[in-house]
Design a protein around this motif. Structure first.
Motif, PDB file in Angstrom:
ATOM      1  N   ALA A   1       0.837  -1.206   0.000  1.00 53.88           N
ATOM      2  CA  ALA A   1       0.000   0.000   0.000  1.00 53.88           C
ATOM      3  C   ALA A   1       0.866   1.247   0.000  1.00 53.88           C
ATOM      4  O   ALA A   1       0.589   2.221  -0.715  1.00 53.88           O
ATOM      5  N   ALA A   2       1.934   1.233   0.791  1.00 54.48           N
ATOM      6  CA  ALA A   2       2.842   2.386   0.845  1.00 54.48           C
ATOM      7  C   ALA A   2       3.512   2.608  -0.509  1.00 54.48           C
ATOM      8  O   ALA A   2       3.688   3.752  -0.945  1.00 54.48           O
ATOM      9  N   LYS A   3       3.871   1.519  -1.184  1.00 53.60           N
ATOM     10  CA  LYS A   3       4.511   1.634  -2.495  1.00 53.60           C
ATOM     11  C   LYS A   3       3.534   2.233  -3.509  1.00 53.60           C
ATOM     12  O   LYS A   3       3.914   3.103  -4.309  1.00 53.60           O
ATOM     13  N   TYR A   4       2.283   1.775  -3.478  1.00 53.15           N
ATOM     14  CA  TYR A   4       1.266   2.317  -4.386  1.00 53.15           C
ATOM     15  C   TYR A   4       1.015   3.801  -4.109  1.00 53.15           C
ATOM     16  O   TYR A   4       0.964   4.623  -5.034  1.00 53.15           O
ATOM     17  N   VAL A   5       0.872   4.154  -2.848  1.00 54.00           N
ATOM     18  CA  VAL A   5       0.591   5.549  -2.485  1.00 54.00           C
ATOM     19  C   VAL A   5       1.751   6.450  -2.912  1.00 54.00           C
ATOM     20  O   VAL A   5       1.543   7.523  -3.495  1.00 54.00           O
ATOM     21  N   ALA A   6       2.982   6.026  -2.642  1.00 52.70           N
ATOM     22  CA  ALA A   6       4.138   6.842  -3.022  1.00 52.70           C
ATOM     23  C   ALA A   6       4.212   7.026  -4.528  1.00 52.70           C
ATOM     24  O   ALA A   6       4.448   8.136  -5.023  1.00 52.70           O
TER      25      ALA A   6
ATOM     26  N   SER B   1      -8.811  18.271  -4.585  1.00 56.82           N
ATOM     27  CA  SER B   1      -8.527  17.204  -3.624  1.00 56.82           C
ATOM     28  C   SER B   1      -8.706  15.866  -4.321  1.00 56.82           C
ATOM     29  O   SER B   1      -9.559  15.708  -5.196  1.00 56.82           O
ATOM     30  N   ILE B   2      -7.877  14.904  -3.929  1.00 55.43           N
ATOM     31  CA  ILE B   2      -7.908  13.560  -4.504  1.00 55.43           C
ATOM     32  C   ILE B   2      -8.002  12.565  -3.359  1.00 55.43           C
ATOM     33  O   ILE B   2      -7.109  12.514  -2.503  1.00 55.43           O
ATOM     34  N   GLU B   3      -9.068  11.772  -3.334  1.00 55.80           N
ATOM     35  CA  GLU B   3      -9.215  10.732  -2.320  1.00 55.80           C
ATOM     36  C   GLU B   3      -8.816   9.394  -2.945  1.00 55.80           C
ATOM     37  O   GLU B   3      -9.481   8.905  -3.849  1.00 55.80           O
ATOM     38  N   LEU B   4      -7.728   8.813  -2.466  1.00 57.69           N
ATOM     39  CA  LEU B   4      -7.255   7.555  -3.047  1.00 57.69           C
ATOM     40  C   LEU B   4      -8.213   6.405  -2.767  1.00 57.69           C
ATOM     41  O   LEU B   4      -8.276   5.440  -3.526  1.00 57.69           O
ATOM     42  N   ASN B   5      -8.922   6.468  -1.660  1.00 55.84           N
ATOM     43  CA  ASN B   5      -9.997   5.522  -1.362  1.00 55.84           C
ATOM     44  C   ASN B   5      -9.510   4.082  -1.424  1.00 55.84           C
ATOM     45  O   ASN B   5      -8.395   3.782  -1.035  1.00 55.84           O
ATOM     46  N   VAL B   6     -10.355   3.155  -1.948  1.00 54.56           N
ATOM     47  CA  VAL B   6     -10.029   1.727  -1.856  1.00 54.56           C
ATOM     48  C   VAL B   6      -8.874   1.306  -2.761  1.00 54.56           C
ATOM     49  O   VAL B   6      -8.330   0.217  -2.591  1.00 54.56           O
ATOM     50  N   MET B   7      -8.502   2.143  -3.724  1.00 52.19           N
ATOM     51  CA  MET B   7      -7.423   1.743  -4.633  1.00 52.19           C
ATOM     52  C   MET B   7      -6.137   1.424  -3.883  1.00 52.19           C
ATOM     53  O   MET B   7      -5.388   0.536  -4.274  1.00 52.19           O
ATOM     54  N   GLN B   8      -5.880   2.139  -2.786  1.00 54.42           N
ATOM     55  CA  GLN B   8      -4.617   1.935  -2.077  1.00 54.42           C
ATOM     56  C   GLN B   8      -4.577   0.594  -1.337  1.00 54.42           C
ATOM     57  O   GLN B   8      -3.509   0.121  -0.966  1.00 54.42           O
ATOM     58  N   ARG B   9      -5.728  -0.041  -1.145  1.00 50.92           N
ATOM     59  CA  ARG B   9      -5.744  -1.323  -0.443  1.00 50.92           C
ATOM     60  C   ARG B   9      -5.365  -2.485  -1.350  1.00 50.92           C
ATOM     61  O   ARG B   9      -4.714  -3.426  -0.913  1.00 50.92           O
ATOM     62  N   CYS B  10      -5.811  -2.446  -2.594  1.00 54.08           N
ATOM     63  CA  CYS B  10      -5.747  -3.638  -3.448  1.00 54.08           C
ATOM     64  C   CYS B  10      -5.051  -3.415  -4.778  1.00 54.08           C
ATOM     65  O   CYS B  10      -5.351  -4.113  -5.745  1.00 54.08           O
ATOM     66  N   SER B  11      -4.135  -2.482  -4.850  1.00 52.67           N
ATOM     67  CA  SER B  11      -3.444  -2.225  -6.111  1.00 52.67           C
ATOM     68  C   SER B  11      -2.214  -3.112  -6.221  1.00 52.67           C
ATOM     69  O   SER B  11      -1.102  -2.703  -5.893  1.00 52.67           O
ATOM     70  N   SER B  12      -2.426  -4.333  -6.698  1.00 48.57           N
ATOM     71  CA  SER B  12      -1.348  -5.325  -6.725  1.00 48.57           C
ATOM     72  C   SER B  12      -0.396  -5.143  -7.895  1.00 48.57           C
ATOM     73  O   SER B  12       0.669  -5.756  -7.920  1.00 48.57           O
ATOM     74  N   HIS B  13      -0.759  -4.310  -8.875  1.00 52.52           N
ATOM     75  CA  HIS B  13       0.104  -4.172 -10.050  1.00 52.52           C
ATOM     76  C   HIS B  13       1.435  -3.514  -9.720  1.00 52.52           C
ATOM     77  O   HIS B  13       2.380  -3.577 -10.503  1.00 52.52           O
ATOM     78  N   ILE B  14       1.532  -2.863  -8.561  1.00 52.21           N
ATOM     79  CA  ILE B  14       2.804  -2.263  -8.150  1.00 52.21           C
ATOM     80  C   ILE B  14       3.110  -2.682  -6.708  1.00 52.21           C
ATOM     81  O   ILE B  14       3.615  -1.905  -5.914  1.00 52.21           O
ATOM     82  N   CYS B  15       2.798  -3.943  -6.393  1.00 49.49           N
ATOM     83  CA  CYS B  15       2.998  -4.417  -5.028  1.00 49.49           C
ATOM     84  C   CYS B  15       4.491  -4.571  -4.708  1.00 49.49           C
ATOM     85  O   CYS B  15       5.340  -4.648  -5.600  1.00 49.49           O
TER      86      CYS B  15
ATOM     87  N   MET C   1      -5.647   6.792   3.407  1.00 50.01           N
ATOM     88  CA  MET C   1      -6.261   6.033   4.502  1.00 50.01           C
ATOM     89  C   MET C   1      -5.436   6.109   5.781  1.00 50.01           C
ATOM     90  O   MET C   1      -4.215   6.192   5.752  1.00 50.01           O
ATOM     91  N   GLY C   2      -6.135   6.024   6.891  1.00 44.89           N
ATOM     92  CA  GLY C   2      -5.522   6.081   8.219  1.00 44.89           C
ATOM     93  C   GLY C   2      -6.484   6.743   9.179  1.00 44.89           C
ATOM     94  O   GLY C   2      -6.577   7.965   9.214  1.00 44.89           O
ATOM     95  N   ARG C   3      -7.225   5.926   9.931  1.00 48.56           N
ATOM     96  CA  ARG C   3      -8.275   6.462  10.808  1.00 48.56           C
ATOM     97  C   ARG C   3      -7.688   7.192  12.014  1.00 48.56           C
ATOM     98  O   ARG C   3      -7.982   8.340  12.282  1.00 48.56           O
TER      99      ARG C   3
END
Length: 400
Positions: free
Chosen positions: A157-162, A286-300, A186-188
């Motif tokens: 997730a950190a790799k995708y977000v970065a 503003s850009i909300e990354l939302n659920v994409m950051q959880r399951c983006s395996s193409h750059i895992c 994400m981060g409650r």
């Protein structure tokens, strides 16, 4: 003997790798016969909805494809076991179904709420004289589990977000006018994922220029002051903000919660966008990354996927050694070279608890992350998985 495994909580792109770790270790263990998958977490164990995984994961190719497939292939849940003192019927049902299928070890892959289930269920089984073992396998992109150095799913997730923020930086720099771009991540309550955007500095990026975490004091006035200060230095200002950051007026709004009392959050990005529009007046989005950051395996992260499989495998070994009521954890031995070991800890030390981002890695102005944090983050995002592709798109494992 037979074993069972289930997945719970929010999906990640590494949780199926942990399932593969459990499954592979079972295949290598002569005393283990069937490996059951519980559909939709602990709910499947309550309802006796189990699947023989050897019938659906048939080849090494299946295992590799499942290993790199995001989300929870067995389905998930957010079911909270009641206190056994007030209602033990559901525990009796779980015990009945475990016994019915000759299951002697149950593995629950999940976060801090799932460890609540591990803790309660293992305690109940002990209280009724059962030898069935219950082991927790960690997962969460939030990286907020106590005791463990980090969690499976976080590195990817950190790799995708970065990578996404880096692309946003490129996009925002093409025009000559001043702009502010706010990225909601994400981060409650814990800002690990938002803080991890600081790894871009290792590649000579200056942005994000401002990083705000739930652990920090935050006000609209200070935010606007910070943005104006950055505008004096940069034409396009990039802001990374955790979804759990709140403006004072947000605390007055009614919120929805899940079964564990956690708020469903979103909207800080839009709120800050409106603040900039009203008080600064420049181009802003503003850009909300939302659920994409959880399951983006193409750059895992290969490190993340490899470790996720390994920790699942180690969980099976610990159950066979007689441990129960434990969660598997990573212990970091060094940053350079990066070395970890896998141990176990009491699930009760993790259940319903959170690990917050360290204050020592936050600057005095509480609007940025200090360079020391990079040594923690960088090893977790290393390596790339060769993703299986078909027709130019990633291929995912699906239960048939």
């Amino acid at each position: 003997m037979n074993i069972a495994v289930a997945q719970s909580g929010g999906p990640t792109c590494a949780i199926n790798a942990s399932l593969v770790g459990v499954f592979k270790e079972a295949l290598k263990t002569p005393e283990i016969d069937a490996v059951f998958g519980s559909i939709n977490g602990i709910e499947g164990m309550i309802k006796d909805e189990l699947m023989d995984l050897k019938l659906v994961i048939r080849t090494n190719e299946d295992m590799e494809l499942l290993r790199q497939t995001p989300s929870t292939v067995l389905g998930s849940c957010r079911y909270k076991l009641p206190a056994v003192e007030t209602d033990d019927e559901v525990y009796k049902k779980i015990h009945e179904n475990l016994t019915k299928h000759r299951i002697e070890a149950f593995f629950y892959i999940g976060g801090n709420d799932s460890m609540d289930t591990v803790d309660k269920l293992s305690a109940y089984l002990k209280s009724v004289g059962s030898d069935i073992k219950v082991i927790g396998i960690p997962k969460t992109i939030d990286n907020d589990l106590p005791v463990t150095d980090h969690t499976p799913g976080f590195g990817s997730a950190a790799k995708y977000v970065a990578a996404t923020v880096q692309e946003i930086i490129r996009d925002s720099s093409v025009y000559s006018i001043e702009s502010v771009t706010i990225v909601e991540i994400m981060g409650r309550h814990a800002g690990w994922l938002t803080a991890s955007t600081c790894v871009l500095r290792a590649n000579d990026e200056i942005a994000p220029h401002l990083i705000y975490l739930p652990e920090c004091n935050f006000s609209a006035e200070k935010f606007l002051e910070d943005v104006r200060s950055m505008q004096a230095k940069h034409k396009a200002v990039i802001v990374a903000v955790s979804e759990g950051v709140k403006l004072p007026q947000d605390s007055k709004r009614p919120v929805a919660v899940d079964n564990f009392g956690h708020e469903y959050l979103s909207g800080i990005g839009k709120s800050l966008e409106q603040l900039v529009k009203d008080h600064i007046g420049c181009k802003v989005r503003s850009i909300e990354l939302n659920v994409m950051q959880r399951c983006s395996s193409h750059i895992c992260s290969k490190t993340d996927i490899d470790e996720a499989e390994l920790i699942g495998s180690e969980g099976v070994k610990r159950a066979l050694a007689g441990e129960t009521g434990k969660m598997m954890v990573y212990k970091r031995l060094s940053d350079v070279p990066y070395v970890i070991t896998i141990e176990s800890a009491e699930a009760s030390a993790v259940a319903n608890k959170e690990k917050f981002f360290p204050r020592r890695w936050i600057n005095d102005a509480q609007n940025d992350i200090l360079p020391e944090a990079e040594k923690y983050f960088l090893p977790l995002i290393q390596g790339e998985v060769k993703i299986a592709m078909k027709n130019g798109m990633p291929v995912h494992f699906k239960l048939k």
